[in-house]
Scaffold this active site. Structure first.
Site, PDB file in Angstrom:
ATOM      1  CB  ALA A 135      -0.935  -0.011   1.205  1.00  0.00           C
ATOM      2  CE  LYS A 157      -1.160 -12.041  -1.671  1.00  0.00           C
ATOM      3  NZ  LYS A 157      -0.656 -11.012  -0.734  1.00  0.00           N
ATOM      4  CG  ASP A 180       0.016 -10.527  -4.698  1.00  0.00           C
ATOM      5  OD1 ASP A 180       0.754  -9.862  -3.958  1.00  0.00           O
ATOM      6  OD2 ASP A 180      -1.217 -10.540  -4.571  1.00  0.00           O
TER       7      ASP A 180
END
Length: 386
Positions: free
Chosen positions: A165, A225, A278
């Site tokens: 983020a 993941k 990811d």
């Protein structure tokens, strides 16, 4: 005999032809982002930076007021100045009034209840993109399936990829995938598809979005993941290094592929941003809460004492149950996820569990070569460092 003109450096280079038709697509101009945590705020920042009008819904009214008053979200992204164009509110009706698209960035555990809350007030047929990852524990549904049950008539998709983020909000070059199922009309005019329009809405500056019609593959990558990252963290915390992490990442991708394909997704999707990309990010840094939890457990820290005893939500901890339950139900072998599940939720000893993982029968790569050989030394334990 070669002449000077035969030398490669003197050859005239032919222009590279781009066969792609660069078709314009219309972005969504008014978008609601539901969830003012770090990721929701980062996505709101990307959209506003690209000129979109963004309503950022916060659960707590005092947080919404602080965001509007200071232009910052000090609770989650304290060093990021939010661009103009973001209006925060704790009123769901106000957040959704007049918007053209919704991004839902609340935790996966609250997804269904959030969809139930917005169902009576969301404008008809407005697309909803999920920015959370996982498998619903009670039902074994992918999150899009749970959302579709509560929001009939609304296109449901996902935004996923290797995205921390803070880096996203600071406009570091970042890639992500926007996935929605394609209707027949979307095949004829893909630039008008929901996925394409939302990808264009998000793209600009450092943020680059790609378009996918394989929602299942994208969601499976995002859910699995997290569990693989916990495994990598466990072994890193136990003193192992890059060989071990590379093996877990690679075999983790294989587990993603098998689950995605069994659910109707495409294996190639798992090698893209929402899968391998990811996974590489999440398994490479303790900035990831999943990796950090595993690292602490690998060091021998008891779960209640991890994160200095703070109640930190770790998505992979929940997904370790829901992903393995789903895999068992449809007959997909996922030994790394099973190992993490056993350690986190069944009281298995970390060293014994990973020793058993490494001592499984010898298999083939590729899987098409159907082979399973007895391991020559299944009782020889791994030499743990810690």
């Amino acid at each position: 005999m070669k002449t000077e003109t035969d030398h490669p450096s003197t050859q005239k280079e032919l222009p590279i032809k781009d066969s792609t038709a660069h078709t314009p697509s219309s972005p969504y101009d008014r978008i609601a982002v539901l969830g003012a945590g770090g990721w929701g705020t980062a996505l709101a920042t990307v959209l506003a930076r690209n000129g979109r009008q963004v309503r950022l819904w916060a659960r707590r009214p005092e947080q919404a007021r602080a965001i509007n008053d200071t232009g910052r979200n000090d609770a989650y992204l304290p060093d990021v100045d939010l661009p103009p164009g973001i209006t925060s509110t704790a009123d769901l009706t106000a957040a959704l009034n007049g918007v053209e698209a919704v991004i839902l960035a609340t935790p996966s555990l609250t997804l269904r209840s959030m969809c139930q809350a917005i169902a009576p007030i969301i404008p008809a047929e407005i697309p909803v993109a999920l920015a959370c990852k996982g498998v619903e524990q009670r039902t074994g549904y992918l999150l899009s399936e749970a959302a579709s049950e509560e929001l009939p008539g609304h296109p449901i998709g996902a935004v996923s990829g290797p995205t921390f983020a803070r880096e996203t909000a600071l406009d570091h070059p970042t890639g992500a995938t926007v996935a929605f199922p394609f209707r027949y009309a979307d095949r004829l005019s893909p630039e008008r598809s929901t996925a394409a329009r939302l990808a264009v809405s998000l793209s600009g500056g450092g943020f680059r979005a790609y378009v996918s019609d394989d929602l299942t593959g994208v969601e499976v990558g995002g859910a699995v993941k997290n569990v693989i990252a916990i495994a990598c963290g466990m072994m890193s915390g136990a003193g192992f290094a890059e060989n071990t992490r590379a093996a877990l990442v690679t075999r983790g991708i294989d587990e993603m592929k098998h689950l995605a394909e069994a659910l109707g997704g495409r294996r190639e999707t798992v090698t893209g941003l929402a899968g391998a990309g990811d996974l590489m990010l999440t398994c490479g840094s303790t900035t990831s809460r999943n990796m950090s939890l595993g690292h602490q457990l690998g060091q021998g820290i008891a779960r209640p004492s991890c994160f200095d005893g703070r109640p930190v939500v770790v998505e992979g901890e929940v997904n370790a149950v829901s992903v393995t339950d789903l895999a068992r139900r449809i007959g997909v072998a996922m030994p790394i996820c099973e190992t993490v599940h056993a350690i986190l939720h069944k009281g298995a000893d970390l060293q014994d569990a990973f020793t058993a993982l490494w001592a499984r029968p010898i298999e083939a790569e590729p899987a098409a070569l159907d082979l399973s050989l007895s391991h020559p030394s299944p009782d020889l334990p791994l030499q743990f460092k810690a």
